[in-house]
Design an enzyme around this catalytic site. Sequence first.
Site, PDB file in Angstrom:
ATOM      1  N   SER A 158       1.821  -5.049   1.967  1.00 45.06           N
ATOM      2  CA  SER A 158       2.485  -4.354   3.071  1.00 45.06           C
ATOM      3  C   SER A 158       2.293  -5.105   4.376  1.00 45.06           C
ATOM      4  CB  SER A 158       1.874  -2.955   3.200  1.00 45.06           C
ATOM      5  OG  SER A 158       2.284  -2.339   4.395  1.00 45.06           O
TER       6      SER A 158
ATOM      7  N   TYR B 106      -5.856   2.571   3.966  1.00 43.12           N
ATOM      8  CA  TYR B 106      -4.699   2.177   3.154  1.00 43.12           C
ATOM      9  C   TYR B 106      -4.425   0.682   3.329  1.00 43.12           C
ATOM     10  CZ  TYR B 106       0.164   1.357   1.912  1.00 43.12           C
ATOM     11  OH  TYR B 106       1.315   0.812   1.382  1.00 43.12           O
TER      12      TYR B 106
ATOM     13  N   LYS C 274      -4.833  -2.649   0.646  1.00 44.90           N
ATOM     14  CA  LYS C 274      -3.801  -3.645   0.315  1.00 44.90           C
ATOM     15  C   LYS C 274      -4.340  -5.058   0.549  1.00 44.90           C
ATOM     16  CE  LYS C 274      -0.583  -1.016  -1.072  1.00 44.90           C
ATOM     17  NZ  LYS C 274      -0.093  -1.109  -2.443  1.00 44.90           N
TER      18      LYS C 274
HETATM   19  P1  NAD Z   1       5.757   5.872  -4.672  1.00 42.89           P
HETATM   20  O1  NAD Z   1       4.641   6.805  -4.437  1.00 42.89           O
HETATM   21  O2  NAD Z   1       7.132   6.411  -4.741  1.00 42.89           O
HETATM   22  O3  NAD Z   1       5.489   5.043  -6.015  1.00 42.89           O
HETATM   23  C1  NAD Z   1       4.187   4.732  -6.474  1.00 42.89           C
HETATM   24  C2  NAD Z   1       4.105   5.179  -7.927  1.00 42.89           C
HETATM   25  O4  NAD Z   1       2.804   4.866  -8.437  1.00 42.89           O
HETATM   26  C3  NAD Z   1       4.297   6.684  -8.098  1.00 42.89           C
HETATM   27  O5  NAD Z   1       5.277   6.916  -9.090  1.00 42.89           O
HETATM   28  C4  NAD Z   1       2.926   7.200  -8.548  1.00 42.89           C
HETATM   29  O6  NAD Z   1       3.047   8.296  -9.425  1.00 42.89           O
HETATM   30  C5  NAD Z   1       2.341   5.962  -9.214  1.00 42.89           C
HETATM   31  N1  NAD Z   1       0.867   5.866  -9.199  1.00 42.89           N
HETATM   32  C6  NAD Z   1       0.029   6.000  -8.145  1.00 42.89           C
HETATM   33  N2  NAD Z   1      -1.239   5.800  -8.525  1.00 42.89           N
HETATM   34  C7  NAD Z   1      -1.212   5.514  -9.865  1.00 42.89           C
HETATM   35  C8  NAD Z   1      -2.183   5.191 -10.829  1.00 42.89           C
HETATM   36  N3  NAD Z   1      -3.492   5.132 -10.515  1.00 42.89           N
HETATM   37  N4  NAD Z   1      -1.792   4.933 -12.105  1.00 42.89           N
HETATM   38  C9  NAD Z   1      -0.483   4.997 -12.433  1.00 42.89           C
HETATM   39  N5  NAD Z   1       0.483   5.311 -11.569  1.00 42.89           N
HETATM   40  C10 NAD Z   1       0.132   5.564 -10.290  1.00 42.89           C
HETATM   41  O7  NAD Z   1       5.654   4.724  -3.560  1.00 42.89           O
HETATM   42  P2  NAD Z   1       6.644   3.529  -3.217  1.00 42.89           P
HETATM   43  O8  NAD Z   1       7.176   3.755  -1.857  1.00 42.89           O
HETATM   44  O9  NAD Z   1       7.564   3.282  -4.336  1.00 42.89           O
HETATM   45  O10 NAD Z   1       5.596   2.343  -3.095  1.00 42.89           O
HETATM   46  C11 NAD Z   1       5.309   1.457  -4.157  1.00 42.89           C
HETATM   47  C12 NAD Z   1       4.217   0.510  -3.723  1.00 42.89           C
HETATM   48  O11 NAD Z   1       4.642  -0.198  -2.551  1.00 42.89           O
HETATM   49  C13 NAD Z   1       2.907   1.205  -3.336  1.00 42.89           C
HETATM   50  O12 NAD Z   1       1.830   0.409  -3.824  1.00 42.89           O
HETATM   51  C14 NAD Z   1       2.938   1.208  -1.830  1.00 42.89           C
HETATM   52  O13 NAD Z   1       1.647   1.197  -1.290  1.00 42.89           O
HETATM   53  C15 NAD Z   1       3.679  -0.088  -1.529  1.00 42.89           C
HETATM   54  N6  NAD Z   1       4.348  -0.091  -0.207  1.00 42.89           N
HETATM   55  C16 NAD Z   1       5.217   0.923   0.099  1.00 42.89           C
HETATM   56  C17 NAD Z   1       5.828   0.948   1.361  1.00 42.89           C
HETATM   57  C18 NAD Z   1       6.752   2.072   1.738  1.00 42.89           C
HETATM   58  O14 NAD Z   1       6.964   2.275   2.936  1.00 42.89           O
HETATM   59  N7  NAD Z   1       7.350   2.790   0.790  1.00 42.89           N
HETATM   60  C19 NAD Z   1       5.563  -0.076   2.289  1.00 42.89           C
HETATM   61  C20 NAD Z   1       4.708  -1.106   1.933  1.00 42.89           C
HETATM   62  C21 NAD Z   1       4.103  -1.104   0.664  1.00 42.89           C
HETATM   63  N1  UFG Z   2       8.928   8.216  13.720  1.00 40.04           N
HETATM   64  C1  UFG Z   2       9.380   9.257  14.516  1.00 40.04           C
HETATM   65  N2  UFG Z   2       9.426  10.514  13.977  1.00 40.04           N
HETATM   66  C2  UFG Z   2       9.046  10.778  12.694  1.00 40.04           C
HETATM   67  C3  UFG Z   2       8.574   9.707  11.893  1.00 40.04           C
HETATM   68  C4  UFG Z   2       8.529   8.443  12.443  1.00 40.04           C
HETATM   69  O1  UFG Z   2       9.726   9.050  15.674  1.00 40.04           O
HETATM   70  O2  UFG Z   2       9.106  11.937  12.262  1.00 40.04           O
HETATM   71  C5  UFG Z   2       8.905   6.855  14.282  1.00 40.04           C
HETATM   72  C6  UFG Z   2       7.513   6.229  14.316  1.00 40.04           C
HETATM   73  O3  UFG Z   2       6.834   6.581  15.477  1.00 40.04           O
HETATM   74  C7  UFG Z   2       7.865   4.731  14.224  1.00 40.04           C
HETATM   75  C8  UFG Z   2       9.128   4.705  13.356  1.00 40.04           C
HETATM   76  O4  UFG Z   2       9.672   6.027  13.435  1.00 40.04           O
HETATM   77  O5  UFG Z   2       8.188   4.243  15.498  1.00 40.04           O
HETATM   78  C9  UFG Z   2       8.853   4.380  11.891  1.00 40.04           C
HETATM   79  O6  UFG Z   2       7.846   5.238  11.397  1.00 40.04           O
HETATM   80  P1  UFG Z   2       7.560   5.410   9.834  1.00 40.04           P
HETATM   81  O7  UFG Z   2       6.523   6.465   9.689  1.00 40.04           O
HETATM   82  O8  UFG Z   2       8.822   5.581   9.087  1.00 40.04           O
HETATM   83  O9  UFG Z   2       6.985   3.985   9.393  1.00 40.04           O
HETATM   84  P2  UFG Z   2       5.739   3.164   9.961  1.00 40.04           P
HETATM   85  O10 UFG Z   2       6.283   1.909  10.568  1.00 40.04           O
HETATM   86  O11 UFG Z   2       4.859   3.980  10.790  1.00 40.04           O
HETATM   87  O12 UFG Z   2       4.921   2.825   8.624  1.00 40.04           O
HETATM   88  C10 UFG Z   2       5.554   2.375   7.426  1.00 40.04           C
HETATM   89  C11 UFG Z   2       4.792   2.947   6.237  1.00 40.04           C
HETATM   90  C12 UFG Z   2       3.433   2.333   6.119  1.00 40.04           C
HETATM   91  C13 UFG Z   2       3.567   0.859   6.076  1.00 40.04           C
HETATM   92  C14 UFG Z   2       4.289   0.368   7.285  1.00 40.04           C
HETATM   93  C15 UFG Z   2       4.479  -1.121   7.250  1.00 40.04           C
HETATM   94  O13 UFG Z   2       4.649   4.350   6.389  1.00 40.04           O
HETATM   95  O14 UFG Z   2       2.834   2.755   4.925  1.00 40.04           O
HETATM   96  O15 UFG Z   2       5.573   0.990   7.368  1.00 40.04           O
HETATM   97  O16 UFG Z   2       5.089  -1.515   6.083  1.00 40.04           O
HETATM   98  F1  UFG Z   2       2.322   0.317   6.031  1.00 40.04           F
END
Ligand code: NAD
Ligand code: UFG
Length: 336
Positions: free
Chosen positions: A124, A148, A152
Amino acid sequence: MKILVTGGAGYIGSHTCVQLIDKGWQPVILDSLVNSKVSVLDRIESITGHRPPFIKGDVRDADLLSKLLSEHSVEAVIHFAGLKAVGESVAQPLRYYDNNVHGSVVLMQAMQKCAVKTLVFSSSATVYGHAFAPPWNEQVPTAPANPYGRSKLMVDQIMGDMAAADAACSMTSLRYFNPVGAHASGLMGEDPQGTPNNLMPYLAQVAVGRLEALQIYGTDYDTPDGTGVRDYIHVTDLAQGHIAALAYAHGQPGHHVFNLGSGQGHSVMDMLKAFGKACGRELPYTLSPRRPGDVAAYWANPQHARNTLGWHAEKSIDDMCQDTWRWQSSNPNGYL
Ligand code: NAD
Ligand code: UFG
């Protein structure tokens, strides 16, 4: 190629499975369903005509992993399984380190035992230090601000150590910026449990009437319109980035790190307007104080992925909002 996809029932994993199948690769999904629903498999099948093998289980189950890797003749692993709520990680750090770090170690141990050498990991942009002016390339010093983010970074570092220890290991960390959007069919999308923490699913639930109004967290940032700026990337572009990364990294030993972002910053106000356009009405919002821990603005420098993988994000914020709206309006309560 047979690929174990941990967390393949989740948001990014399910979209990636569709593209793996489109490419002719064979995903095998392992997911505990802690944050997803098994009905996503029906959607993958409707879109691709193929239902991937699914195993309900935990990545921390060493015996299960070894069994899966050998029985399915797995050649590579994409590791999405993890917990991802920043606030929850502050309140429950051990749960996050156990799931995200310990889970990844168990996975790598099983891979080592079964001689599976290729791993692609969901890292991330949150691993980067926030004090640096955007755009961020992969050389920006790391300094995650919460458990978190640290979980990562720890896994990234362990992968680097593994690549150094075994000259045949191919370890790829993909640093996602802000994944949003949904499959263009409207059949798959993001389905957060409870009230969404993130901007896009929140907007989608306002648009569909499940929530009253968006709260804009901070209007006095040093950005063009005062609201926070992020690099939003369409989930299908992101999924495509995994295909490109796997095609490059399989058989290419070392530790590879790539930013996956669009390279463009958009403000909260930009996203609010784009969503209003997509759903055909102005969405209600209120102005709120800054959210603790948020930074003003960052976006990716995605040149390394473009140059090395031949990949770049193609979809606009209008595409992201239209696809999210199609998903949310046809599935107002998410997956059943
Ligand atoms: P998500 O929660 O939709 O998907 C993660 C999946 O992993 C889920 O289906 C959950 O049931 C499964 N899971 C969690 N722990 C587990 C375990 N111990 N064993 C087996 N399954 C397990 O999340 P996502 O948005 O699809 O994210 C996928 C990956 O990308 C995550 O590792 C997350 O940290 C990373 N990531 C997500 C974002 C974002 O904003 N969505 C940004 C950066 C990184
Ligand atoms: N925001 C609002 N109102 C809301 C939610 C968000 O104004 O209800 C704003 C936040 O302040 C920020 C922007 O929208 O300025 C984006 O916020 P998000 O919560 O959608 O995303 P972040 O950038 O805070 O964080 C996301 C994921 C993290 C990840 C990060 C970088 O939540 O897990 O991107 O990849 F680590």
